[in-house]
Design an enzyme around this catalytic site. Structure first.
Site, PDB file in Angstrom:
ATOM      1  N   ARG A 121     -20.586  -1.920 -47.225  1.00 43.22           N
ATOM      2  CA  ARG A 121     -19.653  -1.427 -46.194  1.00 43.22           C
ATOM      3  C   ARG A 121     -20.370  -0.366 -45.390  1.00 43.22           C
ATOM      4  NH1 ARG A 121     -15.274   1.002 -47.944  1.00 43.22           N
ATOM      5  NH2 ARG A 121     -15.587   0.750 -50.182  1.00 43.22           N
ATOM      6  N   SER A 175       0.854  -1.174   0.000  1.00 38.20           N
ATOM      7  CA  SER A 175       0.000   0.000   0.000  1.00 38.20           C
ATOM      8  C   SER A 175       0.893   1.227   0.000  1.00 38.20           C
ATOM      9  CB  SER A 175      -0.870  -0.028   1.255  1.00 38.20           C
ATOM     10  OG  SER A 175      -1.209   1.271   1.666  1.00 38.20           O
TER      11      SER A 175
END
Lengths: 454, 454, 454, 454
Positions: free
Chosen positions: D316, D277
């Site tokens: 497309r 930590s």
């Protein structure tokens, strides 16, 4: 449709009733009736027609199953509904039949009826929210002094109070409710635009009829505002509703996660009244948390669906709009289920301050290592302080003594800690920081927001 | 990381710079420096330490790649960053090194730095939003009288004006921006809580230090408000930001869908300046719309991720918090990309009123069938009117004459339509309903909301 | 629950029946009965007990609404169901009552019943899939020579055949069905593990009872395989089912998008039988496409919910499992709705080859600009060829002549194009490339995959 | 782009490199070069042109930032890339320049390059998967006899073995990997279709060129299969890839959730090597689990985006295709990050059998209540048995004695339990059921599936 069994955990009795066929059908018919009434009042259609339409608009006379079936052909419930309503009106007054659904489009009826359903659901939610919020505040006040482990990444951290934790839940819940309530009121509006949204069939009385619909004092639409213009493909208000609901549900889910973790046998700090197991007599399950989490889990996906559906074509969309109805209905029910379950969880919550304290003690002071390090750093420097504290920790883990004892028995470290702090090194009350101030700030912030909203 | 190529379409030059390593690193260091400065001002650490920390907090001196690599071990960027910063401070002032990152937790630094980044991104977005909104209003005013087909379910419907369509885009955009701007300001806050969120390491000066951080007039944090309490696991404000961004992006997507549909060769009513094709010389592609839609498509999924992440454990979460950073960064960039692209689309939009009118005419009046039916219904009744209108439609489709001519040549139908309306049966201007009133109401609603917000 | 009206468009008659209370309740009871029968066959409980349980396991004798209500307390339908079943068994044979639900856990019953429901739904889907696939192949063959515009970014591109387009739909549909069918069979399995998934209550006969459950030849479970071990928190197979369903739905959505675009009035190349409008007599709406798109729109969000729910705790989860039931039920119904609608759309699809050809001609050859450029590039180089083609395009747009004419009238460009190609510059059949070969390859690939699966 | 800092936890060093600009650019250029080489081999373009193109196709000579910037105008990276490549080819061989990107479309290049990137990423993932799977099997075998609490709804349940738990993780992981590996190989294909997907510009050699591209033995594409036809808008294979990735990530997330819960201080049964930590010296965080969960959390939203994007227009698409690239890249990186983190977690996992046993004992036998009830039911009936067991449980909780002692001291209950079982009522080994058989079945199922796949 998924029946009551499959959906049992993701709705409530009251919300289920709001979205059941009978109520939905009546809402649709109410809109047709209110439309006719308002059109008659503005001279768009004859008053006698409005009366006949209102008379025919009784859900019990319609066959919801057949309407649903026919809706699949036209991709809208309104077409079979209008046909069925027209037939019933015709039986009452043949002349009136021609004025059913006058000049409006399917979506006008469905959207306005949905606003009615949202309005009903909102009031249901509000009741449970108010009760839950009050209970959380009560818990916070009652446990302002109850110390417990803070937990970060599921590991013990310096102490907090249960009152602070409850205040955090409470403040998040109230903030999220304010968002949801705003979105609810903003989205439950009259929709009236006709075919292309120009009210072309209303002659020059379109806007006034729309506004009047929202003031239809005789009917269920009386509270619904209109909008500046039809919103057939401007769905941001409903997306905001569903998103706000998902946030509110997420806040409930966080509470459920916390409670279910604290209720683990190995932790045992709180306990919901809970449910049993079908096979294990000893089990006390976090059933309410399970229901809250299950219902809340639906909401991000529902929100994503609603958000993706914002891209709607032109004046009325092909597909995206038609997808919304079940999404809105499921969202409101899921919120309601999560909320009802959490209200019950918190109402019956047992808090065990002794166990909370015992769990702190079980760390043998390890959670105070940060404090010792901060106290010793001004004298030793961060690196040396960290090193000695790590060393004291290791000795304490190995020997079974507390960290405080390990510190006090180490000359250099003990010398670096201010003498006044030495006796309280493992007193959780001595390391609560601003917990109580922050708790009160959270409550005050809720009060301030509520005052501003008034 | 996905490089600039893969992400090209889902960010902008300016937003890319905000979330690039250099800027992110500096934001993190700025927070450490501001923290030290404020702590020094409140007597928590020595002033000399703050000065040394500020001096060392220069991004160019750090290796972002190495920090990213090390972050993977501790699951937080703050641990390697603090180590690297401490080393640099130590080289300047060994005594100061012990006060780096004093009493705070990793998440304090990352969350506050994220607030700085949100703030920067918000200002970027605001610029483009303002330009786009102004352009939409201009288009709406310029085309208040430009009639075009309404289109519902992708089929022709009674006419609207392009001004009304643009006003609808504009009003949705402004409503959604108001939500986004509110969520942006609400979420960009100081985070400061220390290990368990109690500010325990700050002695009794915690809350005042937090509040002072937001008033740090020398630094980049000066505009950030604090919150009533740390919000390490209360993430509703960020979920609201991402949700509001997804709604805003969805509104942009709706505009892009509309423009790309109107720009179809077969429709040809509007045209963006657009882009070419890598192989087809004749192509004028809706490239801006494609980019808007591509960027907007990311947002519902990002919102779902953020919403699901609300369920965070206890005082700091394992996993859910760590997931947020890229989500927030990608959300802001995707909004920015969609917005920039649409700003450019609208700035260069060519509108073709002739083609709009020609497309109306090409329906040979079919879109006025509703009007004829409504006009004839009071005389004929709905069923008979519908039957005759369908019949006239069929004759007109078969013969090539307009619906108006087919109506006028049919005695019963022509007789049922009021004489005054007979000549204008296929004049789109005669069937615009309240289009202009609604357009003006939409603009006025935006003005009113803006006035209220001031 | 959302009633039939709200859900009308996102289910089918047949699937609605599968997930309605009566069928779900019977499935749950069938599982209890089968369990007892198999346990009796393996000597775990007395044969008389199994007989009594089977006799009592009749859905019509139970109150689904009451069970749903009680399920909200325990967060599982199994607890009230077992209580109700036990009471009914007791009335038949008091000794048998003690063996109801012997040694199993709630989730065993619900998961296995869900497998039964998945199995039923899968067979329903298969019927519509087979019909739709056959129709698409028929369309592809029938239109192998029907030329139409290719369209990219919604702009005209070189020609294709409608047969190729239909073959693309067909191949995607069959690939996606193969995935879905595999996931369906893989996920519909017996679940049997008892409290912790060890079959501890079954003595040493656990695994053999589990395997026997799947071979219960008298009952509805006869087709369900067992798994290597209980899968209470291993939900990957169901996530695969929902994901595969979302892909299948997306493929249907792509077809619906294409058809609705081709059906635009301005395009007019195909037409579904469609539905009408509640107000516009002239409208022929793409209602089937709308329904397909609406149902398909639900699936990505449902998939996200299921995928997020994979993170389940330990041996049985708190919340994530309980969230699955409605997700699975809604997914299967949404797939079914999208599929049924598209089956109907394609069955009634009208194709207009004349209009397709006319739309090609309307581009006046612009779509062949690529071809001209490629033909001229070997002589002129890419840059010069592009320049001249752009120039010819501009002249053709301005003058109204075709691109082919513009090319033929330009000496340098005409000279650069091979003489044999000059006459066919705007013949779509001359620029179809490998369209027919690719079409046949797509059909052959489906055949090959089907052969391999056999 | 989000830089390395923001994305640190959701990628790995190796995957980051695959999707960084240099590698992506080279992949795009490799495709252009391979295309030219194959076209030359088939006589479509001159051999000298292919040589020049290959020579110019060196990423280091291009400016990725500039390309990304220009891509925003045309909405495709291919247009500026082809322009830049053409310029470089021209400098080498002016005649060759005209054959760059001959007859193909932007999407051909980007999709094929993406296949190359998927292929590279897949091999990276495979390495970590193999290591993690081996380790899980090792853990399962090593702990076949290590008893621990089963846990359901986060509450204690009858015992399992850690070996069974690890085998469950292992089998899910291998099943999910098989799905992912299949989808990876199925999706990484050559894309080659030209403007409309008909290969029109290739004359009659289109299909053979496409197939040859996948056998381009000199280049990086050698392993990529082609498809029956271009798949520009048939994106089901990529949706299957992303979905399978999300399932795999979810399985990793489940393991991380389990480990982080078992690692809680109050449970303490396993421990990852973990991280520290930034402020708390005592903390041993489940950092690897946090990283796994953070990365896995991205995947459901990414999958939803990909699934929603299946609805692509015609030949497309406008927007949906352009959205895919970052989604695929982020998915593969997130999977990789979750996998790498979990590989490290499991490699360094400490298992504490003593603590596991102690946690069982701490329940004082309550978890055996089910067993006692089942043993007593044949004699007492379910209702009476449950009543007496509940009573014994209550006495044991109150008195501190074990449930076994409470049972043995209660005449009626003790008499109902078979005498042989009385001494082992709280021996976890006596109530493991089929745990070991099931463990071995899980391992065998993995072996069988692997054998079948070979």
């Amino acid at each position: 449709m998924t029946g009551r069994l499959v959906d049992a955990l993701v709705t409530t009795e009251a919300l289920d009733a709001i979205f059941a066929d009978a109520a939905v059908l009546q809402a649709l018919l109410d809109v047709e009736a209110a439309l006719a009434r308002v059109q008659a009042a503005h001279g768009v259609i004859p008053a006698s027609a409005a009366a006949a339409i209102a008379k025919a608009a009784v859900a019990a006379d319609f066959d919801a199953d057949a309407l649903a079936r026919e809706a699949r052909t036209s991709a809208t419930i309104a077409i079979p509904l209008v046909a069925a309503l027209t037939a019933r009106v015709e039986a009452i007054d043949p002349d009136a039949a021609r004025y059913v659904h006058w000049g409006v489009t399917s979506q006008d009826i469905v959207d306005t009826a949905t606003s009615v359903l949202i309005e009903c659901a909102g009031h249901q939610l509000q009741r449970d929210h108010t009760a839950l919020a009050a209970r959380l505040r009560e818990l916070s006040d009652a446990h302002a002094d109850t110390v417990m482990l803070g937990r970060t990444l599921l590991q013990p951290a310096p102490p907090i109070t249960f009152g602070l934790k409850a205040a955090g839940w409470y403040a998040s819940l109230c903030r999220s409710w304010a968002r949801l309530a705003h979105a609810w009121h903003d989205s439950a509006r009259i929709q009236l635009g006709g075919a292309s949204g120009t009210l072309a069939a209303f002659g020059d009385r379109g806007p006034e009829v729309v506004d009047a619909m929202g003031n239809d004092l005789d009917g269920p639409l009386m509270l619904l505002p209109s909008a500046a213009a039809p919103w057939h493909t401007a769905r941001d208000r409903h997306a905001a509703l569903v998103s706000a609901g998902a946030i509110y549900g997420g806040v409930l889910g966080k509470m459920a996660r916390d409670v279910s973790l604290l209720m683990q046998f190995e932790v045992g700090e709180v306990r919901e009244a809970g449910g049993g197991s079908s096979t294990m007599p000893h089990k006390q399950n976090p059933s309410g948390c399970a229901r809250t989490l299950a219902a809340a889990a639906r909401l991000p996906g529902l929100a994503a669906t609603m958000l993706a559906g914002l891209v709607q074509e032109h004046e009325r969309a092909v597909g995206a709009w038609q997808a919304e109805w079940p999404v809105i209905a499921e969202t409101l029910q899921a919120i309601g289920a999560a909320l009802e379950a959490m209200r019950i969880v918190m109402a019956g919550l047992t808090v065990d301050p002794q166990r909370m304290r015992a769990n702190i003690d079980a760390t043998r002071g390890a959670i105070f290592a940060e404090r010792v390090m901060l106290l010793a750093t001004p004298t030793l420097g961060r690196a040396r302080a960290r090193e000695l504290v790590q060393d004291a920790l290791a000795r304490s883990q190995a020997s079974g003594q507390t960290l405080a004892d390990a510190v006090r028995s180490h000359a250099e470290l003990a010398g670096a800690v201010p003498a006044a702090d030495l006796p309280t090194l493992d007193d959780p009350r001595a390391y609560l920081g601003a917990a109580e101030t922050l708790r009160q700030r959270l409550l005050a912030a809720v009060d301030a927001a509520a005052a501003e909203a008034r």
